[in-house]
Design an enzyme around this catalytic site. Structure first.
Site, PDB file in Angstrom:
ATOM      1  N   SER A 549       0.774  -1.246   0.094  1.00  0.00           N
ATOM      2  CA  SER A 549      -0.083   0.108  -0.136  1.00  0.00           C
ATOM      3  C   SER A 549       0.892   1.346  -0.160  1.00  0.00           C
ATOM      4  CB  SER A 549      -0.989   0.064   1.117  1.00  0.00           C
ATOM      5  OG  SER A 549      -1.981   0.922   1.014  1.00  0.00           O
ATOM      6  N   ASP A 634      -9.626  -4.010  -5.380  1.00  0.00           N
ATOM      7  CA  ASP A 634      -8.982  -3.010  -4.281  1.00  0.00           C
ATOM      8  C   ASP A 634      -9.701  -1.527  -4.162  1.00  0.00           C
ATOM      9  OD1 ASP A 634      -7.368  -1.614  -2.618  1.00  0.00           O
ATOM     10  OD2 ASP A 634      -5.596  -2.499  -3.062  1.00  0.00           O
ATOM     11  N   HIS A 669      -7.976  -4.945  -1.203  1.00  0.00           N
ATOM     12  CA  HIS A 669      -6.774  -4.297  -0.613  1.00  0.00           C
ATOM     13  C   HIS A 669      -5.959  -5.517   0.296  1.00  0.00           C
ATOM     14  CE1 HIS A 669      -3.979  -1.145  -0.177  1.00  0.00           C
ATOM     15  NE2 HIS A 669      -4.195  -0.982   1.173  1.00  0.00           N
TER      16      HIS A 669
END
Length: 699
Positions: A549, A634, A669
């Site tokens: 991320s 995501d 995610h």
């Protein structure tokens, strides 16, 4: 030539997918950027050409890694083999029951249960998530919320991995579901005390921001729900919770640099939301209620936060706030827990955690003591005010997850459970270290290390796995990982670089790694790598870097700025197209990030972001071997960011190193759902690195 080497040569001759180029010009501040891969964005995730390209990338990754299939399966079985198949969480008391979850056999998901006591008397099943998930590739349940009379269970269900939940309500007496289904929510629920209604947060389907708080009355249609609060400022997140005495519902308003709370009377079915204190830019605070006092954790005249209190009849005026824990130089006040007779608080100084118990009637204090110097500790499950027990989680890089009840009268620890690691694990085989490494500007960066004693030589021969994050003030404390043993038992040294952008050294450490100081985050990580090599912790040609991320942004930056240092990089769901994303307010969560990265509509921030944005700085030079992973659904970092980045890297890079891109077509995610399915992702990453080492050894 051995078989392994032959297979590697064969794999390297495979042709990677080549993406078409469609120039797309973007102009701002009299600067024009051309993005040849902008076409890869499809918010509906249904464009056949895009899906075909992602599938082609997956097929290429599978083909290149085919010779590691046996190794991947071995790693998967190793990691899975350390996990206890039949396992229970530690029961937490709330109201009249003890709540916990159980996993059995090869089930991917837990079963939520409750019982009359800690021992499990009269245990009943609340939810069998395996049954709920059986017809879905992805399945996630938001936190369970029990009505005040303990007869109704509300929870959120996400079957796509976009973190948009449908709330369902189950009657725990009959086992039947109510007709009520509330769509498009954040999954958080707070019950009104009449057991007839609850509060929830509606999400914007485009930006995915939770921005409206509604009250839903059972038995009515969602269209009839009452709007209690609407967030007009898109830089704020909205969340809800309930006071420990169940008297109030809290609405939390949170942005990067400002936070506030509104309160709702949980006993009034027609209540409105009232601000605890009017928002002030730059003022952060959160609250807890104890009797007729509110305790306030705040940065009011305290860069590293302080704890204050105010009586319920003096709300709205912070001049009435009184110190409970005064601010201290270099000491970050991170968390606290209130009980009828005790206050327990957690501080961090010089990167190390301290937990203190204060008796409220006498103000007498005692610090709790732990076995390790550097560790992870946090409070959880403390739902009751009238108790003398503190529930605490503890772990270190050599100590598996441990759950304690601590007697607040005498500080005695009772170990309720320590995670069992199956196989031949022995904590004494491993050693953890804490280093302070000077960065190029003289600031000292904390580093946590762990390795297997009998395989480690401080002579620069061990492979090194270096992890980093460094954003949002999120501190990655040193903790245990049974998966990591597969690396340590193969001679890897594992390091966490606690770089700027976290709060490991307090709030200033965070402030010095965001917006116009973001480059410090990347410099710190690179400088830690160089120092660990110089000090003999890792071989200079066997360094592997990992981040996800915002940590994927870190990976993209170091790949551009210091590619020669790394043999391999794994970038998980990486945020790499910083400028374009932050200029597009339609992309989920963008506006919330302005105080983290800056607003590129302002020229100063635009130019600074452009100086480090991984996608914009891909150059014609050699890059390390790279494994990039993402999820099609995501909600935090859209799939097209890593997709575009990989396409541009393929176009520009001048080496023959591996560049692999793997998309989970069903996940978001957080990766795959389920406790075992997700282990395949670890196995792929570990195999990618180990295979590179094997290739070096074969030459």
């Amino acid at each position: 030539m051995n078989t392994k080497t032959t297979n590697v040569v064969h794999a390297s001759s495979l042709k990677a997918p080549v993406a078409k180029k469609v120039p797309h010009e973007m102009t701002i501040h009299n600067d024009t950027r051309t993005d040849n891969y902008y076409w890869m964005r499809d918010d509906k995730r249904s464009d056949p050409e895009i899906i075909a390209h992602l599938n082609a990338e997956n097929a290429y990754t599978d083909a290149v890694m085919a010779h590691t299939d046996t190794l991947q399966q071995q790693l998967f079985e190793e990691i899975k083999g350390r996990i206890v198949k039949d396992d229970n969480s530690v029961p937490v008391k709330q109201g009249n029951y003890f709540y916990s979850s159980e996993v059995t056999g090869d089930n991917e998901y837990p079963v939520s249960v409750r019982a009359d006591d800690f021992a499990g008397t009269n245990k009943t099943v609340l939810l069998d998530i395996n049954e709920l998930a059986k017809n879905h590739e992805y399945y996630n349940v938001s936190s369970l919320s029990i009505s005040q009379d303990e007869n109704l269970l509300a929870y959120g269900e996400d079957t796509v991995s976009r973190r948009i939940y449908t709330i369902k309500v189950k009657n725990l007496t009959t086992g039947e579901y109510l007709a009520d289904e509330i769509t498009g929510t954040s999954g958080s629920i707070a019950w009104q005390n009449d057991n007839k209604s609850f509060y929830y947060i509606k999400k914007d389907p485009q930006t995915l921001l939770g921005y409206q708080v509604f009250r839903h009355q059972l038995g009515t249609d969602q269209t009839e729900d009452v709007l209690i609060f609407e967030e007009k400022d898109q830089t704020f997140y909205t969340s809800i919770g309930k006071s420990k005495d169940n008297e109030l519902v809290y609405i939390w308003h949170s942005s990067t640099e400002t936070s506030a709370v509104s309160i709702i009377d949980a006993n009034d079915p027609n209540a409105t939301a009232k601000p605890f204190l009017a928002r002030e830019e730059g003022l952060e605070y959160s609250i807890s209620k104890l009797g007729q006092q509110f305790y306030v954790l705040t940065n009011y005249n305290a860069v590293n936060f302080r704890l204050m209190k105010v009586s319920t009849d003096q709300l709205g005026d912070k001049s009435k706030w009184q110190d409970v824990i005064a601010p201290a130089e270099g000491v970050m006040l991170e968390d606290y827990e209130l009980f009828d007779n005790y206050l327990v608080y957690q501080q961090r100084s010089n990167g190390l955690t301290h937990v203190t118990v204060r008796q409220l009637d006498s103000n007498e204090e005692r610090e709790l003591h732990f076995n390790d110097e550097a560790f992870t500790a946090f409070f959880y499950g403390n739902k009751e005010l009238n108790t003398k027990k503190l529930r605490l989680y503890y772990s270190s890089m050599t100590t598996p997850a441990s759950h304690f009840d601590i007697n607040l009268d005498n500080s005695e620890f009772t170990l309720l459970k320590q995670a069992e690691v199956l196989g031949d694990f022995n904590a004494d085989n491993y050693k953890s270290e804490r280093l302070m490494i000077p960065a190029r500007d003289g600031k000292e960066v904390p580093v946590s290390l762990v390795y297997r004693k009998d395989l480690f030589k401080k002579d620069g021969t061990n492979p090194l796995y270096q992890y980093g994050y460094g954003s949002y003030g999120s501190t990655i404390d040193p903790s245990f990982s049974s998966s990591r043993l597969s690396l340590l038992d193969r001679g890897f040294v594992y390091a966490i670089a606690h770089i700027r952008g976290s709060e490991m050294l307090g709030r200033p450490w965070y402030e010095d790694g965001k917006k116009l100081t973001k480059q410090n985050t990347f410099n710190d990580f690179i400088d830690v790598t160089k120092a660990l090599v110089e000090q003999g912790y890792g071989a200079k040609d066997k360094i592997f870097a990992v981040g996800g991320s915002a940590g994927g942004l870190l990976m993209g930056a170091i790949a551009n700025q210091a590619p020669e240092l790394y043999c391999g990089i794994a970038a998980q769901v990486p945020f790499v197209d910083v400028v374009t994303t932050m200029l597009d307010e339609s992309i989920p969560l963008t506006t919330n990030e302005y105080d983290e990265w800056g607003n590129p509509n302002q020229k100063e921030y635009y130019e600074y972001m452009l100086s480090y944005s991984p996608y914009d700085n891909v150059g014609q030079h050699d890059y390390p071997n790279m494994l990039v992973t993402t999820g099609l659904h995501d909600s935090q970092v859209q799939y097209f960011e890593p997709m575009k980045w990989v396409a541009k890297l393929r176009e520009m890079k001048t080496d023959n190193n591996r560049l692999l891109f793997k998309t989970d077509m069903e996940a978001g995610h957080g990766g795959a759902s389920g406790r075992f399915k997700a282990l395949h992702e670890d196995a792929l990453e570990y195999a990618f690195f180990i295979d590179l080492l094997n290739e070096k050894a074969a030459k």
